[in-house]
Design a protein around this motif. Structure first.
Motif, mmCIF file in Angstrom:
data_model
loop_
_atom_site.group_PDB
_atom_site.id
_atom_site.type_symbol
_atom_site.label_atom_id
_atom_site.label_comp_id
_atom_site.label_asym_id
_atom_site.label_seq_id
_atom_site.Cartn_x
_atom_site.Cartn_y
_atom_site.Cartn_z
ATOM 1 N N PRO A 10 34.798 23.490 61.785
ATOM 2 C CA PRO A 10 35.037 24.877 62.185
ATOM 3 C C PRO A 10 36.433 25.312 61.800
ATOM 4 C CG PRO A 10 34.067 23.613 63.995
ATOM 5 C CD PRO A 10 34.412 22.642 62.938
ATOM 6 N N SER A 11 36.547 26.583 61.388
ATOM 7 C CA SER A 11 37.825 27.085 60.878
ATOM 8 C C SER A 11 38.872 27.224 61.961
ATOM 9 C CB SER A 11 37.610 28.446 60.195
ATOM 10 O OG SER A 11 37.048 29.357 61.129
ATOM 11 N N ASP A 12 38.437 27.330 63.223
ATOM 12 C CA ASP A 12 39.404 27.511 64.300
ATOM 13 C C ASP A 12 39.744 26.207 65.000
ATOM 14 O OD1 ASP A 12 36.925 27.158 65.344
ATOM 15 O OD2 ASP A 12 37.116 28.699 66.908
ATOM 16 N N GLU A 13 39.350 25.092 64.457
ATOM 17 C CA GLU A 13 39.664 23.800 65.040
ATOM 18 C C GLU A 13 40.436 22.952 64.047
ATOM 19 O OE1 GLU A 13 36.214 21.860 66.443
ATOM 20 O OE2 GLU A 13 35.632 23.462 67.833
ATOM 21 N N ILE A 14 41.181 22.010 64.570
ATOM 22 C CA ILE A 14 41.944 21.095 63.720
ATOM 23 C C ILE A 14 41.047 19.943 63.303
ATOM 24 C CG2 ILE A 14 43.908 19.528 63.643
ATOM 25 C CD1 ILE A 14 45.305 21.287 65.645
ATOM 26 N N ASP A 15 40.964 19.728 62.001
ATOM 27 C CA ASP A 15 40.145 18.643 61.472
ATOM 28 C C ASP A 15 40.987 17.370 61.477
ATOM 29 O OD1 ASP A 15 38.462 16.984 60.205
ATOM 30 O OD2 ASP A 15 38.201 18.177 58.385
ATOM 31 N N LEU A 16 40.797 16.556 62.498
ATOM 32 C CA LEU A 16 41.594 15.341 62.609
ATOM 33 C C LEU A 16 41.301 14.377 61.468
ATOM 34 C CD1 LEU A 16 41.353 14.714 66.460
ATOM 35 C CD2 LEU A 16 43.184 15.825 65.175
ATOM 36 N N GLY A 17 40.056 14.349 61.029
ATOM 37 C CA GLY A 17 39.717 13.471 59.911
ATOM 38 C C GLY A 17 40.468 13.846 58.657
ATOM 39 N N ARG A 18 40.598 15.154 58.393
ATOM 40 C CA ARG A 18 41.342 15.598 57.207
ATOM 41 C C ARG A 18 42.821 15.253 57.322
ATOM 42 N NH1 ARG A 18 44.249 20.127 55.754
ATOM 43 N NH2 ARG A 18 44.248 20.572 53.508
ATOM 44 N N LEU A 19 43.380 15.438 58.528
ATOM 45 C CA LEU A 19 44.792 15.113 58.709
ATOM 46 C C LEU A 19 45.035 13.621 58.490
ATOM 47 C CD1 LEU A 19 45.710 17.258 61.846
ATOM 48 C CD2 LEU A 19 45.993 17.822 59.426
ATOM 49 N N PHE A 20 44.137 12.800 59.009
ATOM 50 C CA PHE A 20 44.266 11.362 58.787
ATOM 51 C C PHE A 20 44.137 11.032 57.304
ATOM 52 C CE2 PHE A 20 42.369 7.046 58.648
ATOM 53 C CZ PHE A 20 43.422 6.353 59.214
ATOM 54 N N GLY A 21 43.247 11.727 56.645
ATOM 55 C CA GLY A 21 43.104 11.525 55.208
ATOM 56 C C GLY A 21 44.344 11.925 54.438
ATOM 57 N N LEU A 22 44.994 13.006 54.868
ATOM 58 C CA LEU A 22 46.247 13.411 54.214
ATOM 59 C C LEU A 22 47.299 12.315 54.315
ATOM 60 C CD1 LEU A 22 46.588 17.131 55.374
ATOM 61 C CD2 LEU A 22 46.314 16.338 53.020
ATOM 62 N N ARG A 469 52.586 20.391 54.833
ATOM 63 C CA ARG A 469 52.106 20.772 53.506
ATOM 64 C C ARG A 469 50.588 20.831 53.472
ATOM 65 N NH1 ARG A 469 54.596 17.026 49.030
ATOM 66 N NH2 ARG A 469 53.083 18.243 47.843
ATOM 67 N N GLY A 470 49.946 19.852 54.122
ATOM 68 C CA GLY A 470 48.493 19.849 54.125
ATOM 69 C C GLY A 470 47.912 21.025 54.882
ATOM 70 N N LEU A 471 48.568 21.413 56.014
ATOM 71 C CA LEU A 471 48.064 22.546 56.781
ATOM 72 C C LEU A 471 48.318 23.867 56.072
ATOM 73 C CD1 LEU A 471 49.143 21.453 60.381
ATOM 74 C CD2 LEU A 471 46.829 21.455 59.429
ATOM 75 N N ALA A 728 41.731 12.745 52.330
ATOM 76 C CA ALA A 728 41.659 14.003 53.069
ATOM 77 C C ALA A 728 40.339 14.701 52.815
ATOM 78 C CB ALA A 728 42.826 14.912 52.676
ATOM 79 N N ALA A 729 39.887 14.683 51.559
ATOM 80 C CA ALA A 729 38.611 15.321 51.227
ATOM 81 C C ALA A 729 37.449 14.461 51.687
ATOM 82 C CB ALA A 729 38.532 15.572 49.725
ATOM 83 N N SER A 730 37.564 13.156 51.513
ATOM 84 C CA SER A 730 36.466 12.260 51.882
ATOM 85 C C SER A 730 36.217 12.279 53.374
ATOM 86 C CB SER A 730 36.788 10.834 51.412
ATOM 87 O OG SER A 730 36.952 10.801 50.008
ATOM 88 N N TYR A 731 37.319 12.238 54.190
ATOM 89 C CA TYR A 731 37.145 12.229 55.633
ATOM 90 C C TYR A 731 36.619 13.583 56.122
ATOM 91 C CZ TYR A 731 39.250 7.739 56.698
ATOM 92 O OH TYR A 731 39.493 6.408 56.827
ATOM 93 N N GLY A 732 37.069 14.618 55.460
ATOM 94 C CA GLY A 732 36.684 15.942 55.947
ATOM 95 C C GLY A 732 35.315 16.380 55.489
ATOM 96 N N TYR A 733 34.945 16.019 54.253
ATOM 97 C CA TYR A 733 33.729 16.611 53.713
ATOM 98 C C TYR A 733 32.779 15.592 53.092
ATOM 99 C CZ TYR A 733 36.861 20.495 54.267
ATOM 100 O OH TYR A 733 37.751 21.390 54.787
ATOM 101 N N GLY A 734 33.122 14.340 53.076
ATOM 102 C CA GLY A 734 32.211 13.321 52.603
ATOM 103 C C GLY A 734 31.919 13.387 51.117
#
Length: 741
Positions: A10-22, A469-471, A728-734
């Motif tokens: 969701p666009s209004d939530e923080i994607d923890l998986g993406r942050l970990f991927g970054l 930078r990632g955000l 970052a892409a793999s954790y967020g979007y597979g």
């Protein structure tokens, strides 16, 4: 309201998986920054000036009522009352008072400051380690190891207090003194080490006890004000009570002093303890001192009164030819002596008590009552004496005066001797238990803690930079994001390592600087590359997408520059040509097109010359080493590329190209930069938009699509270029990409 797909957060939530991927994607940068801070912390911990602490232990005892002679409280009378116990909190305040610290400053010359002009940043480290002056720094003003200045005497007039003086070492035991005035340094003169020298018309008196430094080395000497030196000493001094609870007091005080010189702080702390002890003794003996002063003032008067009384008695006896006293008269005289002696003693006590208490104090009132009782008894005795014969009355009175004066005088002499002994034997109620001793190890800087904190700071800073930078960079990271925006994704082209080898940097104009170009065609150089395979998939998708198109023209565009439009155009054309189609690639970016670089040719003789009428279509089309693939360069950059694209010549070119070739691919400028893509897309049946991985936000794609649709251009779909295998892409979007060899 459109629901998010399972793969899209969701666009209004923080994607923890993406942050970990970054963090995983930038682990080497995080490690490098952390290591850099760690090294910086180690260097600082090594070169930082160590701070040592010296401590001493002092005991403040309860004041005893005993003295070397026994109960000396009776010297001043019992009515004075017991001496109060010591107040530890008050003693702490006395220790930190200007009275004590000021005497320490005067005894140890703490108002004199000597600072060497050391090398910046590492100067203290050089002095501590005794690093000798290298040849490179001969004659330099910096002070190196084994060079020092010892100050013998420094006297400065009031206006020059706090003004720095620079001592420059010269040869043959001489030095030069410079006044560092706020306006400009002023040289005061030269003098010899060990001699008392006068400068500035006697306002500065200076004697250097010792100066061991190379010629040119500089030291700063400073005479601080007494208050400034006291504040500096008080800031470094700490006093605390050891042990005890809230109600109990042990009277044990721990004194600590911090500084960079172990010997200096021990010497200063010993001076503080000794000064405190001395003032305590002086304070204890002050009571006896005041009493002794009072008695010494009264003694001459009492002695004169005694002499006068003896003289009057002798004269009266001579005049009366001796007078015998009855037993009653002698008893009266004895009683007069006792009463007057006690009254005299009470008067002394009253004088002492008046310095301590008001007249309403209970002890003072008790003394006055005792004095009144003695005066009443004396008045009664006077009445008894008045009943005696006149001659005996006079003898009694004169004998009484002699006896009383003599008793008072003897008592006074005895008390004076007792007070002198008491003053000399005063020991105070302060005892130094442990003299000052500095610790072997510094208390600051705490090297392990500094290194740990520097490492943590570096790690947190690196992680913060990566996350920020990632955000902030919300570029496309998955085909699902593009499809959620309403654009079908025709191909996902992975970032090719082989393609990077074809990139070279060329010099541009002064304004634009250098830029990267591609020299070669990836589909020809690396046919098995994953990016080439993705192009083959795009070719298959286009076959079905263009079945409903009105012509065989394909426009490749994008929202911004530097996203790989030309790369997709050239390699797609090569893939289609290798499949047996006749393909023409037209570089329609007449401003900054660089398709010609892929074939190692120049841009002149291309589209701009054709549209301006200086070249025919046959002269503008160039063949390549790939069978079935031709291309047309952008030509010389014209001043009006948009106007040229709106001419009938451009329309005729497209129609002629469509008749000659099976597929015509046009590479256009960015949509959000210029309007050329809209003009070109309006005359083509199929338009695809290129987006670069983590470079183009979805918002850019939507704006570019809207701008094209406003001009009547329908965007068939999108191509996601330069897709990378990132955590970052793999954790967020597979997303996954495989090679098959």
């Amino acid at each position: 309201m459109t629901e998010n797909t399972p793969n899209t957060p969701p666009s209004d939530e923080i994607d923890l998986g993406r942050l970990f991927g970054l963090l995983l994607d930038h682990k080497w940068m995080i490690l490098f920054i952390t290591l850099l801070f760690t090294v910086g912390g180690v260097v600082y911990a090594l070169i930082a000036t160590p701070v040592y602490q010296s401590d001493a232990l002092v005991q403040v005892e309860q004041r005893s009522s005993l003295s070397p002679l026994g109960d000396l409280a009776n010297v001043m009378g019992d009515a004075v009352g017991p001496t109060p116990e010591s107040n530890t909190a008050a003693e702490v305040q006395i220790l930190q008072s200007r009275m004590v610290l000021g005497q320490v400053v005067e005894r140890t010359d703490l108002d004199n400051v000597v600072r060497p002009n050391s090398v910046p940043l590492v100067g203290d480290f050089i002095l501590r380690k005794g690093i000798e002056r290298p040849e490179l720094f001969k004659g330099n003003a910096y002070v190196w190891g084994n060079e020092f200045l010892t100050l013998g005497r420094l006297e400065v007039a009031g206006p020059l207090l706090g003004v720095p003086l620079t001592v420059t070492a010269l040869d043959k035991g001489r030095y030069r003194l410079t006044l560092m005035d706020k306006e400009a340094p002023r040289e005061l003169g030269e003098a010899r080490v060990g001699e008392l020298a006068s400068f500035e018309e006697g306002q500065i008196q200076l004697r250097l006890a010792e100066l061991q430094a190379a010629p040119g080395a500089e030291f700063t000497v400073l005479k601080r004000s007494r208050n400034a030196a006291i504040r500096d000493l008080g800031r470094r001094l700490s006093v605390s009570e050891v042990g005890g609870g809230r109600s109990a007091s042990t009277g044990m005080l721990r004194l600590t002093l911090t500084g960079t010189d172990r010997q200096e702080i021990s010497k200063r702390l010993d001076s503080v303890a000794e000064t405190f002890l001395r003032q305590n003794v002086e304070r204890q003996s002050a009571e006896a001192e005041r009493s002794l002063d009072f008695l010494e003032q009264q003694a001459p008067k009492v002695r004169d009164d005694l002499a006068a009384a003896e003289k009057r008695l002798s004269q009266y006896r001579v005049e009366q030819d001796s007078v015998d006293l009855t037993s009653e008269a002698q008893a009266a005289i004895q009683q007069f002596v006792e009463l007057d002696s006690r009254l005299s003693e009470l008067e002394f006590q009253e004088a002492e008590m008046a310095q301590r208490y008001t007249t309403s104090h209970p002890n003072y009132q008790a003394l006055l009552r005792q004095k009144n009782q003695l005066q009443e008894r004396r008045a009664e005795l006077n009445q008894r004496v008045e009943r005696l014969p006149a001659s005996q009355q006079e003898v009694v009175r004169r004998t009484r005066d002699v006896e009383v004066s003599q008793a008072i005088y003897v008592n006074m002499l005895n008390k004076m001797q007792e007070l002198q002994i008491a003053r000399a034997g005063t020991v105070g109620n302060v005892r130094i238990i442990d003299s000052a001793q500095a610790g072997e190890f510094p208390i600051a800087p705490k090297r392990p803690l500094i290194v740990v904190l520097a490492t943590l700071l570096g790690g947190m800073l690196a992680v913060g930079i990566v996350l920020v930078r990632g955000l902030l960079n919300r570029g496309v990271e998955s085909p699902d994001q593009i499809e959620d925006a309403g654009l079908p994704v025709y191909a996902t082209v992975p970032l090719s390592d082989e393609q990077r080898k074809l990139v070279r940097r060329i010099k541009g104009s002064r304004k634009s600087g250098s830029r990267e170009i591609v020299s070669g065609v990836l589909a020809e150089r690396a046919p098995a590359d994953t990016a080439t395979e993705a192009m083959r998939g795009l070719r298959t998708s286009l076959h079905f997408a263009m079945l409903e198109a009105t012509d065989n023209r394909l426009v490749i565009t994008g929202p911004s520059p530097g996203i790989g439009k030309s790369f997709v155009t050239i390699n797609l054309g090569a893939i289609c040509a290798q499949a047996g189609q006749r393909v023409l690639v037209i570089d329609a970016d007449m401003r900054k097109g660089h398709v010609h670089h892929s074939f190692n040719e120049k841009s002149e003789g291309g589209l701009s010359e054709l549209l301006s009428g200086r070249l025919t279509i046959d002269g503008a089309i160039r063949s390549t080493e790939i069978d079935g693939l031709d291309y047309m360069s952008r030509g010389v950059s014209p001043p009006n590329p948009s106007e040229l694209l709106m001419t009938a010549t451009f329309t005729d070119l497209l129609e002629e190209a469509s008749r000659r070739y099976d597929l015509v691919i046009l590479d256009t400028p960015p949509v959000l930069a210029v309007t050329d893509a809209v003009l070109i897309g309006a005359q083509s049946g199929t338009t695809l938009m290129v987006a670069r991985f983590q470079a183009n936000p979805i918002r850019e794609l939507q704006i570019a699509r809207k701008r094209l649709e406003t001009g009547g251009v329908t965007v068939k779909g999108a191509i996601l270029n330069a897709m990378e295998r990132k955590a970052a892409a793999s954790y967020g979007y597979g997303y996954y990409q495989y090679s098959y060899k």
